[in-house]
Design an enzyme around this catalytic site. Structure first.
Site, PDB file in Angstrom:
ATOM      1  N   LYS A   1       0.831  -1.351  -0.034  1.00 12.78           N
ATOM      2  CA  LYS A   1       0.339   0.019  -0.386  1.00 12.78           C
ATOM      3  C   LYS A   1       0.836   1.036  -0.099  1.00 12.78           C
ATOM      4  O   LYS A   1       0.584   2.428  -0.791  1.00 12.78           O
ATOM      5  CB  LYS A   1      -0.642  -0.097   0.826  1.00 12.78           C
ATOM      6  CG  LYS A   1      -1.865  -0.835   0.999  1.00 12.78           C
ATOM      7  CD  LYS A   1      -2.959  -0.530   2.183  1.00 12.78           C
ATOM      8  CE  LYS A   1      -4.626  -1.299   1.547  1.00 12.78           C
ATOM      9  NZ  LYS A   1      -5.389  -0.603   2.970  1.00 12.78           N
TER      10      LYS A   1
ATOM     11  N   ASP B   1      -9.694   3.860   1.377  1.00 12.93           N
ATOM     12  CA  ASP B   1     -10.799   3.088   2.498  1.00 12.93           C
ATOM     13  C   ASP B   1     -11.203   3.933   3.301  1.00 12.93           C
ATOM     14  O   ASP B   1     -12.718   3.525   3.931  1.00 12.93           O
ATOM     15  CB  ASP B   1      -9.096   2.166   3.275  1.00 12.93           C
ATOM     16  CG  ASP B   1      -8.425   1.249   2.889  1.00 12.93           C
ATOM     17  OD1 ASP B   1      -9.808   0.376   2.052  1.00 12.93           O
ATOM     18  OD2 ASP B   1      -7.743   1.021   2.598  1.00 12.93           O
TER      19      ASP B   1
HETATM   20  P1  NAP Z   1      -1.542  -2.016  11.793  1.00 13.80           P
HETATM   21  O1  NAP Z   1      -1.796  -0.748  11.414  1.00 13.80           O
HETATM   22  O2  NAP Z   1      -1.310  -3.307  12.041  1.00 13.80           O
HETATM   23  O3  NAP Z   1      -2.722  -1.335  13.240  1.00 13.80           O
HETATM   24  C1  NAP Z   1      -2.746  -2.239  13.802  1.00 13.80           C
HETATM   25  C2  NAP Z   1      -3.616  -1.451  15.396  1.00 13.80           C
HETATM   26  O4  NAP Z   1      -3.836  -1.639  16.329  1.00 13.80           O
HETATM   27  C3  NAP Z   1      -2.797  -0.269  15.944  1.00 13.80           C
HETATM   28  O5  NAP Z   1      -3.271   0.512  16.252  1.00 13.80           O
HETATM   29  C4  NAP Z   1      -2.533  -1.316  17.460  1.00 13.80           C
HETATM   30  O6  NAP Z   1      -2.129  -1.036  18.704  1.00 13.80           O
HETATM   31  C5  NAP Z   1      -3.461  -1.381  17.581  1.00 13.80           C
HETATM   32  N1  NAP Z   1      -3.568  -3.490  18.049  1.00 13.80           N
HETATM   33  C6  NAP Z   1      -2.998  -4.428  17.847  1.00 13.80           C
HETATM   34  N2  NAP Z   1      -3.958  -5.235  18.465  1.00 13.80           N
HETATM   35  C7  NAP Z   1      -4.103  -3.970  19.803  1.00 13.80           C
HETATM   36  C8  NAP Z   1      -4.901  -4.447  21.167  1.00 13.80           C
HETATM   37  N3  NAP Z   1      -4.878  -5.767  21.771  1.00 13.80           N
HETATM   38  N4  NAP Z   1      -5.018  -3.505  21.860  1.00 13.80           N
HETATM   39  C9  NAP Z   1      -5.624  -2.713  21.561  1.00 13.80           C
HETATM   40  N5  NAP Z   1      -4.768  -1.773  20.199  1.00 13.80           N
HETATM   41  C10 NAP Z   1      -4.390  -2.860  19.575  1.00 13.80           C
HETATM   42  O7  NAP Z   1      -3.780  -2.500  10.887  1.00 13.80           O
HETATM   43  P2  NAP Z   1      -4.272  -2.067   9.376  1.00 13.80           P
HETATM   44  O8  NAP Z   1      -3.896  -2.216   8.810  1.00 13.80           O
HETATM   45  O9  NAP Z   1      -4.876  -0.455  10.781  1.00 13.80           O
HETATM   46  O10 NAP Z   1      -5.609  -2.696  10.632  1.00 13.80           O
HETATM   47  C11 NAP Z   1      -6.335  -3.122  11.579  1.00 13.80           C
HETATM   48  C12 NAP Z   1      -7.518  -3.768  11.483  1.00 13.80           C
HETATM   49  O11 NAP Z   1      -8.099  -2.801  10.425  1.00 13.80           O
HETATM   50  C13 NAP Z   1      -7.469  -5.408  11.286  1.00 13.80           C
HETATM   51  O12 NAP Z   1      -7.806  -6.244  11.744  1.00 13.80           O
HETATM   52  C14 NAP Z   1      -7.879  -5.361   9.708  1.00 13.80           C
HETATM   53  O13 NAP Z   1      -8.232  -6.670   9.389  1.00 13.80           O
HETATM   54  C15 NAP Z   1      -8.742  -4.486   9.631  1.00 13.80           C
HETATM   55  N6  NAP Z   1      -8.948  -3.817   8.305  1.00 13.80           N
HETATM   56  C16 NAP Z   1     -10.638  -4.317   8.085  1.00 13.80           C
HETATM   57  C17 NAP Z   1     -10.636  -2.906   6.644  1.00 13.80           C
HETATM   58  C18 NAP Z   1     -12.046  -3.284   6.380  1.00 13.80           C
HETATM   59  O14 NAP Z   1     -12.428  -2.955   4.856  1.00 13.80           O
HETATM   60  N7  NAP Z   1     -12.958  -3.616   6.806  1.00 13.80           N
HETATM   61  C19 NAP Z   1      -9.801  -2.142   6.157  1.00 13.80           C
HETATM   62  C20 NAP Z   1      -8.446  -2.707   6.625  1.00 13.80           C
HETATM   63  C21 NAP Z   1      -7.949  -2.565   7.719  1.00 13.80           C
HETATM   64  P3  NAP Z   1      -0.459  -0.761  18.765  1.00 13.80           P
HETATM   65  O15 NAP Z   1      -0.224   1.559  17.724  1.00 13.80           O
HETATM   66  O16 NAP Z   1      -0.219   0.025  19.839  1.00 13.80           O
HETATM   67  O17 NAP Z   1       0.299  -1.034  18.235  1.00 13.80           O
END
Ligand code: NAP
Length: 275
Positions: free
Chosen positions: A65, A101
Site C-alpha cells: 500500500k 478505504d
Molecule cells: P496496523 O496498521 O497494524 O494497526 C494496528 C492497530 O491496532 C494499531 O493501532 C495497534 O496499536 C492496534 N492494536 C493491535 N492489537 C491491539 C490490542 N490487542 N489492543 C489494542 N490495540 C491493538 O493494522 P491495520 O492495517 O490498520 O488493520 C487493523 C485492523 O483493521 C485489522 O483487523 C484489519 O483486518 C482491519 N481492516 C479492515 C478493513 C475493512 O475493509 N473492513 C480494511 C483495513 C483493515 P499499537 O499502535 O499500540 O500497536
C-alpha cells in the site's frame, strides 16, 4: 472485457475476487477479477508488465500500500495525504493511485447514523493504516468532537502530527474508557477481536452511551466480542463487511464508471465468511 485484480502477499484469503465478480454480474459488465500473489521483491516486475497488460486497474493490499507510491504516475490528493494507495487505475499505461478505504468507511457509517457528523462526537480507536485512512475522511466531515485513542502513545502522536488538525483530541485507551459516555460513535480499527484473538476487545464498554453507534472494521469474525457487548447494551452496531464492500465498490466505480449493487456484494462476502 474489463479486467482487474488484487495484488498482495499473502493473498489466498482475499474476498475481493468474489465480491467484484458479483459486481460485474450485477452491473451486466463482461469482466473478470482475479487475485495474484506479488511479493515485495516482485512488485517492480509486476508494475512493468501491468502498464500494457490491458487491465483496467488493481487493488493493492499488504505489503504494497505504501511501497507502490513511487511507481505511480499520478496520486490523487487524498491518497497522497494518507500516504497509502489501495486502488490503481490503469489509463492506457498511465497508473493513477487512489485510496478508497476512508471514504468507503464513511459511506458505510452514513448508512448507520441519523444525524449529520457535524452534530456527533466520534471516538476512533487505533492509529495504524486503517485508522489513518478513516481519520483523513472523518476530519473532512468536521465532526462536533473527534478523539483518537491508541495503545501506543508514540504511534498516536505520529498520526496526529500527520493529520495536521489541532481539534483532534488524543486519548489513552484508559481515558477513553472512562470518558466513553461523551461519544455518539465508536469505531474500532485495531486488530483486537480479530481471528484468532477473538476474546480480545479494544476497550471496555462499561460507560457506553445509550444510543451510541458502534462500528468494528474487523470482519473475521463477523460478530466480534466487542460488537456483541455493544449490541447487548442497546447500541446500533456495524461490522467490517460494510467498509470492505464500500471501498471495493468505490474502486469498481473508478474502473467501470458504475457504482455497483453493494447489497449483493455484501451478501456474497458474508456467505464466504460464514463458510
Ligand atoms: P496496523 O496498521 O497494524 O494497526 C494496528 C492497530 O491496532 C494499531 O493501532 C495497534 O496499536 C492496534 N492494536 C493491535 N492489537 C491491539 C490490542 N490487542 N489492543 C489494542 N490495540 C491493538 O493494522 P491495520 O492495517 O490498520 O488493520 C487493523 C485492523 O483493521 C485489522 O483487523 C484489519 O483486518 C482491519 N481492516 C479492515 C478493513 C475493512 O475493509 N473492513 C480494511 C483495513 C483493515 P499499537 O499502535 O499500540 O500497536
Amino acid at each position: 472485457m474489463v479486467k482487474a485484480l488484487v495484488i498482495g502477499d499473502p493473498i489466498e484469503h482475499s474476498l475481493s475476487p468474489v465480491m467484484h465478480n458479483v459486481a460485474f454480474n450485477q452491473a451486466g459488465i463482461h469482466g473478470s477479477y482475479e487475485k495474484q500473489r506479488v511479493t515485495s521483491e516482485e512488485l517492480d516486475g509486476f508494475i512493468q508488465g501491468f502498464r500494457n497488460s490491458g487491465y483496467a486497474g488493481c487493488n493493492v493490499t499488504i505489503p504494497h500500500k505504501v511501497s507502490i507510491l513511487p511507481y505511480l504516475d499520478e496520486i490523487d490528493e487524498e491518497a497522497r495525504e494518507i500516504g497509502a494507495v489501495n486502488t490503481v487505475v490503469n489509463k492506457n499505461g498511465k497508473l493513477i493511485g487512489y485510496n478508497t478505504d476512508g471514504r468507503g468507511f464513511l459511506l458505510s457509517l452514513k448508512e448507520k447514523i441519523t444525524k449529520p457528523l457535524t452534530d456527533l462526537s466520534i471516538l476512533l480507536i487505533g492509529a495504524g493504516g486503517a485508522s489513518r485512512s478513516i481519520a483523513y475522511a472523518l476530519k473532512k466531515e468536521n465532526p462536533k468532537q473527534f478523539s483518537i485513542a491508541n495503545r501506543s502513545e508514540e504511534r498516536l502522536r505520529s498520526l496526529l502530527r500527520d493529520l495536521k488538525e489541532e481539534r483532534i483530541e488524543p486519548l489513552s485507551l484508559k481515558r477513553a474508557e472512562e470518558d466513553l459516555s461523551r461519544f455518539d460513535v465508536l469505531i474500532n480499527t485495531t486488530n483486537a477481536g480479530m481471528y484468532p484473538e477473538v476474546q480480545t476487545v479494544p476497550l471496555n464498554l462499561h460507560h457506553l452511551k445509550e444510543d451510541a453507534v458502534v462500528c468494528d472494521i474487523v470482519y473475521n469474525p463477523l460478530m466480534t466480542r466487542w460488537l456483541e457487548t455493544a449490541k447487548d447494551k442497546g447500541a446500533e452496531i456495524d461490522n467490517g463487511v460494510s467498509m470492505l464492500v464500500m471501498q471495493g465498490a468505490m474502486a469498481f466505480e473508478k474502473w467501470t464508471g458504475i457504482f455497483p449493487d453493494t447489497d449483493k456484494m455484501k451478501q456474497i462476502v458474508i456467505e464466504q465468511l460464514r463458510r
